[in-house]
Design a protein around this motif. Sequence first.
Motif, PDB file in Angstrom:
ATOM      1  N   LEU A 166       0.828  -1.201   0.000  1.00  0.00           N
ATOM      2  CA  LEU A 166       0.000   0.000   0.000  1.00  0.00           C
ATOM      3  C   LEU A 166       0.868   1.259   0.000  1.00  0.00           C
ATOM      4  O   LEU A 166       0.479   2.282  -0.559  1.00  0.00           O
ATOM      5  CB  LEU A 166      -0.921  -0.003   1.224  1.00  0.00           C
ATOM      6  CG  LEU A 166      -2.052   1.036   1.230  1.00  0.00           C
ATOM      7  CD1 LEU A 166      -3.009   0.781   0.074  1.00  0.00           C
ATOM      8  CD2 LEU A 166      -2.797   1.030   2.552  1.00  0.00           C
ATOM      9  N   ASP A 167       2.037   1.177   0.619  1.00  0.00           N
ATOM     10  CA  ASP A 167       2.923   2.336   0.700  1.00  0.00           C
ATOM     11  C   ASP A 167       3.524   2.694  -0.659  1.00  0.00           C
ATOM     12  O   ASP A 167       3.606   3.877  -1.015  1.00  0.00           O
ATOM     13  CB  ASP A 167       4.049   2.075   1.708  1.00  0.00           C
ATOM     14  CG  ASP A 167       3.530   1.979   3.134  1.00  0.00           C
ATOM     15  OD1 ASP A 167       2.500   2.616   3.422  1.00  0.00           O
ATOM     16  OD2 ASP A 167       4.141   1.268   3.950  1.00  0.00           O
ATOM     17  N   ASN A 168       3.960   1.685  -1.413  1.00  0.00           N
ATOM     18  CA  ASN A 168       4.612   2.001  -2.683  1.00  0.00           C
ATOM     19  C   ASN A 168       3.645   2.026  -3.871  1.00  0.00           C
ATOM     20  O   ASN A 168       4.007   2.484  -4.953  1.00  0.00           O
ATOM     21  CB  ASN A 168       5.752   1.029  -2.976  1.00  0.00           C
ATOM     22  CG  ASN A 168       5.284  -0.403  -3.158  1.00  0.00           C
ATOM     23  OD1 ASN A 168       4.144  -0.668  -3.517  1.00  0.00           O
ATOM     24  ND2 ASN A 168       6.171  -1.353  -2.913  1.00  0.00           N
ATOM     25  N   ALA A 169       2.416   1.533  -3.688  1.00  0.00           N
ATOM     26  CA  ALA A 169       1.462   1.486  -4.801  1.00  0.00           C
ATOM     27  C   ALA A 169       1.160   2.884  -5.331  1.00  0.00           C
ATOM     28  O   ALA A 169       1.156   3.114  -6.543  1.00  0.00           O
ATOM     29  CB  ALA A 169       0.174   0.797  -4.360  1.00  0.00           C
ATOM     30  N   ARG A 170       0.910   3.828  -4.412  1.00  0.00           N
ATOM     31  CA  ARG A 170       0.588   5.192  -4.841  1.00  0.00           C
ATOM     32  C   ARG A 170       1.775   5.856  -5.534  1.00  0.00           C
ATOM     33  O   ARG A 170       1.603   6.670  -6.445  1.00  0.00           O
ATOM     34  CB  ARG A 170       0.122   6.003  -3.640  1.00  0.00           C
ATOM     35  CG  ARG A 170      -1.228   5.547  -3.081  1.00  0.00           C
ATOM     36  CD  ARG A 170      -1.698   6.411  -1.924  1.00  0.00           C
ATOM     37  NE  ARG A 170      -3.035   6.033  -1.495  1.00  0.00           N
ATOM     38  CZ  ARG A 170      -3.292   5.083  -0.620  1.00  0.00           C
ATOM     39  NH1 ARG A 170      -2.283   4.398  -0.077  1.00  0.00           N
ATOM     40  NH2 ARG A 170      -4.536   4.786  -0.278  1.00  0.00           N
ATOM     41  N   LYS A 171       2.999   5.518  -5.098  1.00  0.00           N
ATOM     42  CA  LYS A 171       4.193   6.069  -5.743  1.00  0.00           C
ATOM     43  C   LYS A 171       4.330   5.545  -7.170  1.00  0.00           C
ATOM     44  O   LYS A 171       4.704   6.288  -8.085  1.00  0.00           O
ATOM     45  CB  LYS A 171       5.434   5.719  -4.929  1.00  0.00           C
ATOM     46  CG  LYS A 171       5.462   6.355  -3.547  1.00  0.00           C
ATOM     47  CD  LYS A 171       6.704   5.952  -2.778  1.00  0.00           C
ATOM     48  CE  LYS A 171       6.713   6.572  -1.390  1.00  0.00           C
ATOM     49  NZ  LYS A 171       7.909   6.174  -0.605  1.00  0.00           N
ATOM     50  N   TRP A 172       4.019   4.246  -7.353  1.00  0.00           N
ATOM     51  CA  TRP A 172       4.072   3.685  -8.698  1.00  0.00           C
ATOM     52  C   TRP A 172       3.048   4.359  -9.609  1.00  0.00           C
ATOM     53  O   TRP A 172       3.358   4.707 -10.760  1.00  0.00           O
ATOM     54  CB  TRP A 172       3.815   2.185  -8.645  1.00  0.00           C
ATOM     55  CG  TRP A 172       4.989   1.377  -8.212  1.00  0.00           C
ATOM     56  CD1 TRP A 172       5.146   0.702  -7.036  1.00  0.00           C
ATOM     57  CD2 TRP A 172       6.193   1.146  -8.954  1.00  0.00           C
ATOM     58  NE1 TRP A 172       6.371   0.082  -6.992  1.00  0.00           N
ATOM     59  CE2 TRP A 172       7.033   0.335  -8.153  1.00  0.00           C
ATOM     60  CE3 TRP A 172       6.650   1.550 -10.201  1.00  0.00           C
ATOM     61  CZ2 TRP A 172       8.293  -0.085  -8.572  1.00  0.00           C
ATOM     62  CZ3 TRP A 172       7.902   1.138 -10.629  1.00  0.00           C
ATOM     63  CH2 TRP A 172       8.701   0.338  -9.821  1.00  0.00           C
ATOM     64  N   VAL A 173       1.837   4.550  -9.108  1.00  0.00           N
ATOM     65  CA  VAL A 173       0.795   5.181  -9.916  1.00  0.00           C
ATOM     66  C   VAL A 173       1.173   6.629 -10.233  1.00  0.00           C
ATOM     67  O   VAL A 173       0.955   7.106 -11.355  1.00  0.00           O
ATOM     68  CB  VAL A 173      -0.559   5.133  -9.175  1.00  0.00           C
ATOM     69  CG1 VAL A 173      -1.624   5.916  -9.943  1.00  0.00           C
ATOM     70  CG2 VAL A 173      -1.017   3.691  -8.999  1.00  0.00           C
ATOM     71  N   LEU A 174       1.752   7.329  -9.246  1.00  0.00           N
ATOM     72  CA  LEU A 174       2.167   8.719  -9.466  1.00  0.00           C
ATOM     73  C   LEU A 174       3.243   8.807 -10.538  1.00  0.00           C
ATOM     74  O   LEU A 174       3.180   9.671 -11.435  1.00  0.00           O
ATOM     75  CB  LEU A 174       2.670   9.321  -8.159  1.00  0.00           C
ATOM     76  CG  LEU A 174       3.161  10.781  -8.240  1.00  0.00           C
ATOM     77  CD1 LEU A 174       2.030  11.691  -8.699  1.00  0.00           C
ATOM     78  CD2 LEU A 174       3.718  11.238  -6.899  1.00  0.00           C
TER      79      LEU A 174
END
Length: 269
Positions: free
Chosen positions: A82-90
Amino acid sequence: MNSAETNKLIREKAYLKRVSLFFGHGVSNIVSALIGAILIVTVMNDTGVENTELIVWFTIVCLFAATVLLIERAFAGTKLTLDNARKWVLSRTISGGVIGAMYGVSPFMFGENLQIHHEMFFFIILSAMISVASTGYTLMPLYYLTLNALTMLPLTVYFFLQASTFHTVLAITSIIWQIVVLSKSWKVSNTAINEIFLNECLRDEIERHEQTKERLQYLATHDNLTGLPTRRFLMDRLDYMIKRSLRYEKMIVVMFVDLDGFKEINDLY
């Protein structure tokens, strides 16, 4: 765990599932983007646009297209949380958004050489690309809205700035077209997201039933105080071993151990 915490956990799982499904469309969408870029360069080359401008524009598009593919490749080898998912999408949004922005500002870059049929060409190419992209990005509606805005809004503004009846009609047509495409994509996106959420709810329910089943089975075959197997467990295992020995024609051995004076300890504790 209460219902609110359970619901939050399920939504987090559903989001991670959406992210994992969101990635993987990079190759097909980049191919369509590059085809559109090649068509634009070919048409602009015939209008007298300087080759330097075309090369710079096309190079930037290719550079960020390669960035998208590198991000997709790096994502394939990572453990999604969950922590890195938003970074990947960004990161995917930024790289894909730059490509959309390069398409959006292209009429301003080549405006001096454009005629009406060239402007119509831009409208058709960019609208087609956004329509194709909508099918691949329904799981991330905010990404698609960003891509659409960076691509089509500059083009629409360009049409309005030309201050002619034809361009005004073209700008209004662009707005109506985008509203239709976005509304359809939004409905499809909501349906897909809800389906993923419901699927995760069902999976969570099945997991909890399996855990309850295992717990009940354990309680039925083990003593609650000591955690040791009960007589029922012993008889089940004996029945299994006897049948197995008959099948494979092998002997089995049962060892019985008696502890002197254990009754007093059992009664006391």
